[in-house]
Design a protein around this motif. Structure first.
Motif, PDB file in Angstrom:
ATOM      1  N   LEU A 110       0.848  -1.197   0.000  1.00  0.00           N
ATOM      2  CA  LEU A 110       0.000   0.000   0.000  1.00  0.00           C
ATOM      3  C   LEU A 110       0.887   1.252   0.000  1.00  0.00           C
ATOM      4  O   LEU A 110       0.674   2.200  -0.765  1.00  0.00           O
ATOM      5  CB  LEU A 110      -0.876   0.022   1.257  1.00  0.00           C
ATOM      6  N   GLU A 111       1.899   1.233   0.865  1.00  0.00           N
ATOM      7  CA  GLU A 111       2.760   2.414   0.980  1.00  0.00           C
ATOM      8  C   GLU A 111       3.415   2.712  -0.353  1.00  0.00           C
ATOM      9  O   GLU A 111       3.426   3.856  -0.815  1.00  0.00           O
ATOM     10  CB  GLU A 111       3.848   2.185   2.040  1.00  0.00           C
ATOM     11  N   SER A 112       3.915   1.613  -1.011  1.00  0.00           N
ATOM     12  CA  SER A 112       4.643   1.887  -2.254  1.00  0.00           C
ATOM     13  C   SER A 112       3.714   2.462  -3.308  1.00  0.00           C
ATOM     14  O   SER A 112       4.071   3.377  -4.041  1.00  0.00           O
ATOM     15  CB  SER A 112       5.358   0.635  -2.749  1.00  0.00           C
ATOM     16  N   VAL A 113       2.459   1.907  -3.403  1.00  0.00           N
ATOM     17  CA  VAL A 113       1.529   2.436  -4.406  1.00  0.00           C
ATOM     18  C   VAL A 113       1.232   3.912  -4.101  1.00  0.00           C
ATOM     19  O   VAL A 113       1.316   4.792  -4.968  1.00  0.00           O
ATOM     20  CB  VAL A 113       0.212   1.608  -4.400  1.00  0.00           C
ATOM     21  N   LEU A 114       0.900   4.147  -2.848  1.00  0.00           N
ATOM     22  CA  LEU A 114       0.540   5.526  -2.492  1.00  0.00           C
ATOM     23  C   LEU A 114       1.708   6.467  -2.745  1.00  0.00           C
ATOM     24  O   LEU A 114       1.543   7.592  -3.211  1.00  0.00           O
ATOM     25  CB  LEU A 114       0.152   5.601  -1.015  1.00  0.00           C
ATOM     26  N   ASN A 115       2.879   5.981  -2.440  1.00  0.00           N
ATOM     27  CA  ASN A 115       4.049   6.844  -2.566  1.00  0.00           C
ATOM     28  C   ASN A 115       4.375   7.075  -4.024  1.00  0.00           C
ATOM     29  O   ASN A 115       4.716   8.187  -4.422  1.00  0.00           O
ATOM     30  CB  ASN A 115       5.226   6.194  -1.847  1.00  0.00           C
ATOM     31  N   ASP A 116       4.245   5.956  -4.876  1.00  0.00           N
ATOM     32  CA  ASP A 116       4.738   6.088  -6.242  1.00  0.00           C
ATOM     33  C   ASP A 116       3.705   6.643  -7.200  1.00  0.00           C
ATOM     34  O   ASP A 116       4.045   7.205  -8.233  1.00  0.00           O
ATOM     35  CB  ASP A 116       5.222   4.719  -6.751  1.00  0.00           C
ATOM     36  N   PHE A 117       2.423   6.457  -6.905  1.00  0.00           N
ATOM     37  CA  PHE A 117       1.424   6.878  -7.902  1.00  0.00           C
ATOM     38  C   PHE A 117       0.383   7.806  -7.290  1.00  0.00           C
ATOM     39  O   PHE A 117      -0.806   7.548  -7.377  1.00  0.00           O
ATOM     40  CB  PHE A 117       0.740   5.637  -8.513  1.00  0.00           C
ATOM     41  N   PRO A 118       0.833   8.894  -6.689  1.00  0.00           N
ATOM     42  CA  PRO A 118      -0.182   9.753  -6.046  1.00  0.00           C
ATOM     43  C   PRO A 118      -1.148  10.330  -7.049  1.00  0.00           C
ATOM     44  O   PRO A 118      -2.323  10.499  -6.744  1.00  0.00           O
ATOM     45  CB  PRO A 118       0.668  10.855  -5.399  1.00  0.00           C
ATOM     46  N   GLN A 119      -0.660  10.613  -8.311  1.00  0.00           N
ATOM     47  CA  GLN A 119      -1.561  11.282  -9.245  1.00  0.00           C
ATOM     48  C   GLN A 119      -2.789  10.441  -9.546  1.00  0.00           C
ATOM     49  O   GLN A 119      -3.866  10.964  -9.826  1.00  0.00           O
ATOM     50  CB  GLN A 119      -0.806  11.664 -10.547  1.00  0.00           C
ATOM     51  N   VAL A 120      -2.628   9.102  -9.503  1.00  0.00           N
ATOM     52  CA  VAL A 120      -3.775   8.208  -9.774  1.00  0.00           C
ATOM     53  C   VAL A 120      -4.891   8.549  -8.793  1.00  0.00           C
ATOM     54  O   VAL A 120      -6.041   8.705  -9.174  1.00  0.00           O
ATOM     55  CB  VAL A 120      -3.323   6.747  -9.598  1.00  0.00           C
ATOM     56  N   PHE A 121      -4.514   8.679  -7.527  1.00  0.00           N
ATOM     57  CA  PHE A 121      -5.542   8.913  -6.504  1.00  0.00           C
ATOM     58  C   PHE A 121      -6.075  10.330  -6.574  1.00  0.00           C
ATOM     59  O   PHE A 121      -7.192  10.594  -6.232  1.00  0.00           O
ATOM     60  CB  PHE A 121      -4.941   8.649  -5.123  1.00  0.00           C
ATOM     61  N   LEU A 122      -5.191  11.188  -7.040  1.00  0.00           N
ATOM     62  CA  LEU A 122      -5.635  12.581  -7.064  1.00  0.00           C
ATOM     63  C   LEU A 122      -6.502  12.869  -8.268  1.00  0.00           C
ATOM     64  O   LEU A 122      -7.367  13.735  -8.223  1.00  0.00           O
ATOM     65  CB  LEU A 122      -4.405  13.507  -7.081  1.00  0.00           C
ATOM     66  N   GLN A 123      -6.285  12.100  -9.356  1.00  0.00           N
ATOM     67  CA  GLN A 123      -7.042  12.422 -10.577  1.00  0.00           C
ATOM     68  C   GLN A 123      -8.326  11.612 -10.723  1.00  0.00           C
ATOM     69  O   GLN A 123      -9.172  11.952 -11.521  1.00  0.00           O
ATOM     70  CB  GLN A 123      -6.150  12.193 -11.802  1.00  0.00           C
ATOM     71  N   HIS A 124      -8.427  10.528 -10.002  1.00  0.00           N
ATOM     72  CA  HIS A 124      -9.614   9.666 -10.203  1.00  0.00           C
ATOM     73  C   HIS A 124     -10.434   9.578  -8.936  1.00  0.00           C
ATOM     74  O   HIS A 124      -9.923   9.187  -7.884  1.00  0.00           O
ATOM     75  CB  HIS A 124      -9.178   8.264 -10.633  1.00  0.00           C
ATOM     76  N   GLN A 125     -11.673   9.928  -9.084  1.00  0.00           N
ATOM     77  CA  GLN A 125     -12.526   9.946  -7.898  1.00  0.00           C
ATOM     78  C   GLN A 125     -12.656   8.568  -7.276  1.00  0.00           C
ATOM     79  O   GLN A 125     -12.680   8.428  -6.066  1.00  0.00           O
ATOM     80  CB  GLN A 125     -13.909  10.468  -8.275  1.00  0.00           C
ATOM     81  N   GLU A 126     -12.707   7.542  -8.158  1.00  0.00           N
ATOM     82  CA  GLU A 126     -12.866   6.179  -7.638  1.00  0.00           C
ATOM     83  C   GLU A 126     -11.739   5.865  -6.649  1.00  0.00           C
ATOM     84  O   GLU A 126     -11.947   5.339  -5.566  1.00  0.00           O
ATOM     85  CB  GLU A 126     -12.819   5.149  -8.784  1.00  0.00           C
ATOM     86  N   PHE A 127     -10.541   6.227  -7.075  1.00  0.00           N
ATOM     87  CA  PHE A 127      -9.391   5.915  -6.219  1.00  0.00           C
ATOM     88  C   PHE A 127      -9.383   6.747  -4.952  1.00  0.00           C
ATOM     89  O   PHE A 127      -9.104   6.251  -3.878  1.00  0.00           O
ATOM     90  CB  PHE A 127      -8.096   6.157  -7.009  1.00  0.00           C
TER      91      PHE A 127
END
Length: 1715
Positions: free
Chosen positions: A249-266
């Motif tokens: 979880l940490e690595s995903v959050l750390n490496d791909f923040p834009q995914v979470f910031l750009q997609h409401q689902e995430f």
């Protein structure tokens, strides 16, 4: 992948595929025929594709299922060798991306089987990785299956597989998200990504694109797995660990923040899944309390588990870092948790990782800023940012207070492992190095707790140690000091981050919009664009609010922690860091204008600089309010305890005295104090602009440090090491000795850099210095200890470096220094003055822009404090002030311009009581001005120079200065004279300007002597000043000033406008005379013993009165001279006659003063002004006036009437330039007015005469009697004066004159003067006064002589006057009641023995005799004048002469009566004919009896001749008597018919008496024959006889005389004879006295003569009576016969003989009677 598409690569791929297939067919030939067949058909398939298609790769991909099939089958064999070959071949295909989706699915299924069979696990992982990384064909279930496969391999028994699988999982997870990112980028052109709003809650996944969907499913399942729930998508998972899940979880959050910031689902997943999960997993940590074994709940509390806890913190760090904007609320919870983990009751490791996490946040200032905005600035939110900082603070505190938990050995071991330092028992760990000096290890030590400082990280990066321990399952042991070190770094990074960020933004704002914020740093000003937009301003306001909130949130915690650390630090580097943090915070607060926090940080640094418990109240006032109220003071005793810290570890570098009113003992400074001091200096130096009011803190501290270190101010205000003045000397180690010059230098530079401060900051600095100085002044009151001069010295330094804008600070600066100058402590005062004068001098020499000459306002501003110093009474200050003036004059004298009035004012402000040296210095300045600078100063200042010079004249400290200042006034007047025209022009110009200004303001121009032109006013001021000096109490000054005044008026008066003379006369000269007169009349008559010291005073100056007399003389003479020489200028003035009257009044009062010197001088002045003649008319003017023709005053004594009538020529000091009035001819004065002037003079003369000679009423000892020279001078004035008034001189005037002359002559002289004035008794000489009196009368009578008829009536009066003087010969005049000794009864040599107060009357005889001669002369001239006849002058003369004639021998002088006789004879010889002429008119009737008495009194005087009279003398006197008788016989008797009968009868009687010897019984017998005046008697008789027989009787009158004469004669004879007979009979035998005998003989002879005469006369002329009388004698004669004397007998004989003629017969009666 251009590499795999090239023809060569394709060709190689085909070859490889074919070879792979061949190898496979070979391997499977024996065991697995189907596989072999598939391989072979595969070869054919590949060849076919290669042959048919140009796009070989695409064709391969289309047919990939078939191509791959043989390899899949090969794997199915589960033969390792075959399997490996197949997997390799498949990987090659994948790497060339020729695998279709279906084929991929098949491949995965095949891999799954292999996995389940635990075959080729590493190869599997490799294949999956290649499959997923080379292309994106694997989706959905296939993808999830591949991922699950990897997960399952992670949990095998084989460690290597596990680790490889873990790595693969990580990679695969990353690939899934990378795909999604790539997919987004592809589509970004068509639809821009929308940033997620935090509140979205869309669950639907339908809209997601394929890759995104995979990622979503994967992430969702990871959350499920960590939460220990079944996954939705990753079907087939068998086991899973939380630690691994959290890492993923940490690595995903750390490496791909834009995914979470750009997609409401995430983002929805984040909020709904991740955050709750994290919070849930945290709960054991939160609930756990170290030391509480069980809780009340039945289930035991789960212990915190290090691996999970640590990973959770890492996740939290990422969440906060990356998704803070989405998870505002959740982050608030996380942050609060983090803060809780720092609590002291949490396990040591937990606290360590928490600190590390916090460190990670602290290095991200922008994040911190967001916290602040989102929480601290919201109303109902937790103040998260504040809590973090405070938590760090309390964490650090707790480390000091709570000993580290865990077994001592562990702690000890930790210390050794990390620090490599000396081993020490934990108990004594706080005490390391007390005995051995300085601790070697960098550490903190506080109250016995010793914590080493570990080097953990490069500054600014949060490299964690324990957060990275992903392999550890058990909590590690934390080395001692680790947590402290991290926390310490947190603080430092926090400060560094915040300050850097805010200052950067501030800089941008200031660069962009200068209008909003005044530039704070000069550097930024260079790159500013001038554009200020409103939204910019709004943005800036918002930012500013955030910055301020951040600072206010963190400063308390920071300060608490940093102060504690500063106190505990034993390491120089650590101390430096702490100080730097405090300094940057202070500067930041300053820039943001947060006063309280700024002051708090500065206070901390200040406290660090001073010794512990130092009583400096400034630093204990914690609130801003107290700071702004300046309620602190150096002496305060409210010391806030700084807890006793590890000072023992600090090297003591200096011992000094505290700065306090009563210093107790000494204080020590450690090296840390010095370090803090340097920081303080640094702060002030670099951030002075933002210090504002905290300058007071800074400077107060510096002042104390400077004091303790014993730095003393030197020139220019710099501080240099110096010895303390008193008390134990400052002790300094060599270490600090080398530092001192540096510190001193920095101190100076600090104030030098004040030139870069903006104006407001500069004011703050100045105010702070002033407050400090005020305190120092308070401390210095009432004792003479060495004061602290820090503030004064630094004020000076600041002023000097800010000269370029001195205007803005000049007033507060100098205002304060002026207060210092008034301080009672001399050292303090001296420095105040030093600073002030240095500043003024520097200000004047500084090269201002524009230069001072063009900036007059500034120049006056600079000089003003110099003037203000004049109100200070301390002499030392005034001396400094004057020395400053002297230096200014020497350096700037030429360019002072409008500053002159101030500079001169300073000199003029020196008062009399201020001591000699001050006056002398001031005077030195003035001399310099007069000698060098008069030409350079504005002319309007010349008047001030005059005033100042005058004021020095009035100083009575030093006579020489007064006299020299008078000399200066003379020099000034010369300067005016030489530069007259230029000065006049300039003054007129200035006057015009002022006039204009005055008119604009509507006020009148106010300057002394206003209506006069300005240049004249200058002169008038000069004259007025000299006039004041002329009435100074000291005689020498008066004399000098008087001489100077009259010389200047004399020499330069011609420069004045004509009208100005009016002012000179009235306001200067007469004013002066009034004051002198007043002072002289009231002056003290006490004797002055001596003039101080051994100076002897001449007796003529030994009283104040006499000294004033000299002044009066000088003043009066001067004024008179001006009236004399400047008459032509003064006369045309309107009120000359009034001036004349005033002058005469002054002369009069002086003349009447009871002082001989003054009165005499007054007369001299009177004479001087009377020599005036009306000015020469233009026509008569000489062609070229003589260069100098000053009339010399005629000396007293030789005044003569006619000598005065010479033409008056103008006399100026400049021959050619005859003054201004030479252009237009002088107005010819009205003769009448001239006459009025003379008559005024005459009346003054009369008043002086009558007043001065009026006899005193009482005969007091102190009676003042005018002196002879005075009277002489007075009388000598008359002839000159008379020339001018003779036309109107009348009887009244003559009478006045007479009275004065008479009184003047009557004045006696004092016995001490008499030897000099009186002639010796024997000489008959006139005194000069008597001469003068006679001269006066002479002038008068000559004037009458030539004058008109009407003047001649004055003759009688003159006679009266002269005759009065003649009387003095016998009866000296009485002077009032005064008793005088007459010279007649005092021989010359006795005079000296008289009592001093006695008065001696003069010898009036010569005077009277001279008067008599004058009378005779005059009478000879005037006998026939009608007035002389009418006024009975002759009678008066006779009457007057009667006195000396009747006294005769009793006269005081023998000469008198002789002169009187001679005069009488002369007068009668002239007067009698006149009297005869006027016989009929009766005018002389009364004269005759007077004459008769006079003659009788003289001829038959009652006075007895003196015994010693010689015979010759007697005979001479007798001849005089004879002359008188001759006069009678010649002038009177012949004219008997014109003379009254009575008188003639008297004459006859007298002759009769004379003809018979009258004996004087006193004669001795021997002398008798001489004394009988035989000649005289004979003469009388002969005269009688002569007139008895006058043959030629012409008139009845004459006959009457003869008859009378005969009768008298006969009667006399009868008497004598009778008496003789009687005597003869009585005497018997005694002979009679000789004289009687002579007498009888004479009578007898006379009788015979008479008878002879009668016979000769015609009978008709002889009266019958006569005959009868003659005959009647006969019987008597007969009786004499009996006498015994033979002489008598013979005479008798002769007398009897003639009787024979009478012997004849008698005739008839009638006949006889008729004949």
């Amino acid at each position: 992948m251009s590499g795999t598409n090239s023809p060569e690569a394709v060709k190689k791929l085909l070859e490889n595929m074919q070879s792979d297939l061949r190898a496979l067919s070979l391997e499977c030939k024996k065991k697995f025929p189907p596989v072999k067949e598939a391989a072979e058909s595969g070869i054919i398939k590949v060849k076919t594709i290669a042959a048919r298609n140009t796009e070989i790769l695409a064709a391969l991909k289309e047919n990939s299922s078939e191509v791959v099939q043989p390899f899949l089958m090969g794997c199915g064999t589960k033969e390792p060798k075959i399997t490996q070959l197949c997997l390799a071949a498949i990987q090659r295909l994948m790497s060339h991306e020729v695998v279709s989706e279906t084929a991929a699915g098949n491949i995965i299924n095949m891999l799954w089987q292999l996995m389940e069979n635990s075959l080729e696990e590493l190869k599997l992982l490799q294949t999956v990785l290649v499959l997923l990384t080379t292309n994106t064909v694997v989706h959905d279930e296939a993808l999830s299956k591949a991922i699950v496969l990897c997960f399952r391999l992670h949990f095998t028994k084989d460690n290597i597989t596990n680790n490889t699988a873990a790595a693969t999982v990580r990679q695969v997870v990353a690939v899934v998200f990378e795909r999604m990112v790539a997919e987004d980028e592809q589509h970004s052109d068509t639809e821009p990504p929308v940033l997620v709003q935090g509140n979205s809650n869309r669950r639907s996944v339908s809209t997601l694109k394929p890759c995104a969907k995979d990622a979503y499913m994967l992430f969702q399942d990871l959350c499920q797995l960590v939460n220990a729930d079944a996954p939705y998508w990753l079907v087939g998972m068998t086991e899973m660990t939380r630690t691994f899940g959290l890492e993923l979880l940490e690595s995903v959050l750390n490496d791909f923040p834009q995914v979470f910031l750009q997609h409401q689902e995430f983002s929805f997943l984040l909020k709904e899944r991740v955050c709750p999960l994290v919070i849930k997993l945290f709960s054991p940590n939160i609930k756990f309390r170290q030391g509480s074994s069980t809780s009340s709940s039945p289930a035991p509390v789960e212990k915190p588990y290090f691996p999970i806890c640590m990973r959770l913190l890492r996740v939290v760090s990422v969440l906060i870092k990356q998704f803070y904007s989405l998870l505002v609320t959740e982050c608030e919870i996380f942050l609060s948790l983090l803060v809780k983990f720092l609590d002291a009751d949490k396990p040591q490791w937990l606290r360590a990782v928490a600190v590390e996490s916090i460190h990670r946040l602290c290095v991200q200032p922008h994040l911190l800023r967001s916290f602040c905005q989102s929480y601290d600035m919201k109303q109902h939110s937790t103040k998260v940012f504040r809590d973090i900082v405070n938590a760090l603070g309390s964490f650090i505190q707790s480390l000091f207070l709570v000993p580290p938990t865990g077994n001592p050995a562990a702690a000890n071991q930790a210390g050794n492992n990390n620090a490599g330092g000396p081993v020490s028992a934990p108990a004594s760990s706080g005490m390391v190095g007390i005995g051995g000096g300085v601790t070697l290890l960098p550490a903190f030590e506080y109250r016995g707790t010793w914590i080493p400082i570990l080097t953990i990280t490069v500054q600014g990066s949060a490299k964690a140690t324990y957060l990275e321990m992903l392999d550890k399952v058990e909590p590690p042991t934390i080395p001692e000091g680790y947590a402290m070190s991290v926390a310490f770094h947190c603080l430092l990074d926090l400060v560094r981050g915040i300050t850097t960020m805010i200052e950067g933004e501030l800089g941008e704002v200031e660069t962009e919009c200068p209008a909003v914020i005044e530039e704070a740093h000069s550097e930024s000003s260079e790159q500013r664009d001038v554009q200020s937009v409103s939204d910019q301003a709004d943005k800036e306001t918002v930012s500013r609010a955030v910055w301020e909130e951040m600072v206010s949130a963190c400063w308390c915690g920071l300060l608490a922690a940093l102060s504690l650390l500063l106190d505990a630090s034993t390491d120089e580097a650590a101390t430096e860091n702490i100080l730097k943090a405090e300094l940057t915070m202070a500067a930041l607060c300053g820039r943001l204008g947060l006063v309280t926090s700024r002051d708090a940080f500065i206070t901390a640094i200040c406290k660090g600089s001073l010794p512990p418990h130092y009583a400096l109240t400034v630093l204990n006032a914690t609130t801003a309010a107290t700071l702004s109220n300046k309620s602190y003071s150096i002496q305060g005793h409210s010391v806030m305890m700084i807890s006793p810290s590890s000072e023992s570890h600090q090297q003591v570098v200096a011992v000094g005295q505290p700065l306090a009113v009563q210093p107790q003992g000494t204080v020590m400074l450690t090296s840390k104090n010095i370090q803090c001091m340097r920081t303080l200096l640094n702060l002030a130096h670099c951030h002075g602009a933002v210090l504002g009011t905290s300058w007071q803190l800074v400077l107060a501290t510096l002042q104390h440090l400077v004091w303790i270190l014993g730095l003393k101010p030197s020139g220019g205000g710099a501080l240099k090491p110096g010895r303390a003045a008193e008390g134990p000397s400052t002790v300094l180690t060599t270490a600090v000795m080398t530092d001192l010059p540096v510190i001193s230098n920095i101190l100076s530079r600090l104030f030098e850099s004040s030139q870069y401060l903006d104006d407001v900051s500069l004011h703050h600095l100045i105010n702070a210095l002033c407050s400090l100085s005020l305190e120092a002044m308070d401390m210095a009151y009432g004792n003479n200890k060495e004061p602290s001069l820090f503030a004064v010295a630094k004020l000076l330094e600041t002023g000097l470096v800010n000269m370029h804008r001195i205007e803005i600070l000049w007033r507060p600066l100098t205002g304060h220094l002026l207060e210092v100058c008034q301080h009672p402590n001399s050292r303090m005062r001296e420095w105040g003055a030093e600073a002030l004068t240095s500043l003024i001098k520097a200000g004047l020499t500084f090269n201002h822009e524009p230069p001072l000459t063009q900036n007059q306002r500034l120049q006056l501003l600079l000089l003003n404090p110099l003037k203000e110093m004049s109100s200070i009474n301390h002499p030392d200050i005034r001396l400094k002030q004057l020395e400053c003036v002297l230096q200014i004059l020497q350096s700037q004298g030429d360019s002072l311009g409008p500053g002159w009035p101030l500079v001169l004012g300073v000199m003029g402000a020196i008062r009399n009581d201020q001591g000699e040296s001050l006056i002398r210095t001031a005077f030195q300045c003035l001399q310099l001005v007069v000698t060098d600078f008069l030409p350079t100063m504005p002319c309007s200042c010349l008047q001030i120079v005059v005033d100042v010079a005058g004021s020095f004249g009035l100083h009575n400290q030093e006579l020489n200065i007064s006299l020299t200042s008078i000399g200066l006034l003379w020099n000034i007047s010369d300067y005016f004279f030489q530069r007259g025209e230029t000065i006049e022009k300039e003054l007129n110009k200035e006057e015009a300007v002022q006039q204009k200004q005055a008119e604009e303001k509507g006020v009148s121009l106010n300057r002394p002597f206003h209506p006069a032109p300005p240049f004249d006013c200058l002169w008038l001021c000069l004259y007025a000043k000299l006039g004041e000096l002329c009435v100074d109490p000291r005689p020498a000054v008066r004399k000098s000033a008087g001489q100077t005044l009259f010389s200047t008026i004399g020499a330069h008066g011609t420069l004045l406008q004509h009208s100005t003379w009016h002012t000179v006369i009235w306001k200067v000269l007469f004013h002066l005379l009034d004051r002198v007169r007043e002072s002289s009349t009231t002056a003290d008559k006490e004797k002055i013993e001596s003039g101080g010291g051994n100076i002897l005073i001449h007796h003529s100056r030994d009283t104040a009165e006499k000294q004033w007399a000299e002044t009066w003389v000088l003043a009066l003479a001067g004024v008179a001279r001006i009236f004399n020489t400047r008459r032509y200028l003064l006369q045309p003035l309107g009120d000359f006659s009034r001036a004349w009257d005033v002058l005469l009044d002054h002369i009069q009062s002086a003349a009447l003063s009871k002082n001989n010197e003054v009165s005499l001088a007054a007369l001299k002045s009177f004479q001087e002004i009377l020599q005036l003649v009306s000015p020469v008319r233009d026509s008569e003017k000489p062609e070229t006036p003589p260069v100098v023709n000053v009339p010399v005053p005629v000396l007293i004594g030789n005044i003569s009437g006619p000598g005065l009538n010479r033409p008056f020529v103008r006399t100026d000091s400049m021959g050619d330039k005859l003054g201004r009035s030479s252009a237009e001819p002088p107005i010819v004065t009205d003769e009448l007015e001239d006459l009025n002037l003379w008559w005024a003079a005459w009346s003054t003369w009369c008043k002086i005469g009558s007043e001065s000679t009026k006899p005193p009423v009482t005969s007091d000892k102190l009676t003042f009697i005018p002196s002879q020279p005075f009277l002489t001078a007075l009388i000598q004035i008359f002839p000159a004066l008379y020339q001018h008034i003779k036309a109107g001189f009348n009887m009244d005037d003559l009478q006045k004159l007479g009275v004065i002359l008479h009184s003047a002559v009557s004045v006696p002289i004092s016995s001490d003067a008499s030897p000099f004035i009186l002639p010796s008794y024997t000489e008959a000489v006139l005194t000069s006064l008597q001469e003068a009196v006679l001269t006066a009368l002479d002038v008068l009578q000559k004037a009458i002589c030539v004058g008109p008829e009407n003047m001649q009536i004055m003759y009688p009066a003159i006679f009266d006057q002269l005759l009065a003087f003649v009387e003095f010969s016998c009866k000296p005049p009485q002077y009032g009641q005064l008793e005088t000794k007459h010279i007649a009864n005092a021989k010359y040599n006795q005079i000296q023995l008289f009592a001093p107060a006695e008065w001696v009357a003069l010898n009036y005889v010569p005077f009277a005799e001279r008067s008599l001669e004058v009378v005779v002369d005059l009478y000879q001239k005037t006998a026939c004048h009608k007035a002389v006849v009418n006024e009975k002058v002759l009678q008066n003369i006779i009457k007057t002469l009667r006195v000396p004639l009747s006294l005769k021998y009793s006269c005081p002088s023998e000469s008198t009566w002789k002169l009187a006789v001679a005069s009488l004879l002369k007068v009668l010889s002239i007067g009698l004919p006149v009297a005869r002429q006027h016989a009929s008119s009766g005018k002389f009737d009364s004269m005759w009896p007077e004459l008769a008495s006079t003659l009788e009194d003289f001829l038959f005087t009652k006075s007895i001749p003196p015994d010693n009279l010689s015979i010759q003398e007697f005979q001479r006197n007798e001849s005089i008597d004879v002359e008188v008788v001759q006069l009678i016989s010649a002038e009177i008797l012949p004219y008997a018919n014109l003379i009254p009968k009575a008188f003639v009868g008297q004459m006859m009687t007298m002759l009769n008496r004379g003809s018979i010897h009258s004996q004087s019984p006193s004669f001795t017998e021997a002398e008798i024959d001489i004394r009988l005046r035989e000649e005289f008697s004979k003469m009388c008789f002969e005269t009688l006889l002569q007139f008895s027989f006058s043959n030629k009787v012409t008139t009845p009158q004459e006959g009457y005389i003869s008859r009378m004469a005969l009768t008298v004669l006969l009667r006399r004879s009868q008497d004598v004879l009778h008496r003789y007979i009687e005597d003869e009979r009585l005497s018997g035998k005694c002979p009679l006295p000789r004289q009687q005998v002579t007498e009888i003989i004479f009578v007898l002879k006379a009788v015979s003569t008479l008878i002879d005469s009668l016979k000769k006369t015609q009978p008709e002329n002889v009266d019958g009576n006569t005959w009868a009388q003659v005959i009647a004698l006969y019987p008597t004669l007969v009786e004499c016969i009996t006498c015994s004397s033979s002489e008598v007998c013979s005479a008798l004989k002769e007398a009897l003989v003639p009787f024979k003629d009478f012997m004849q017969p008698p005739a008839s009666k009638v006949q006889n009677g008729e004949s």
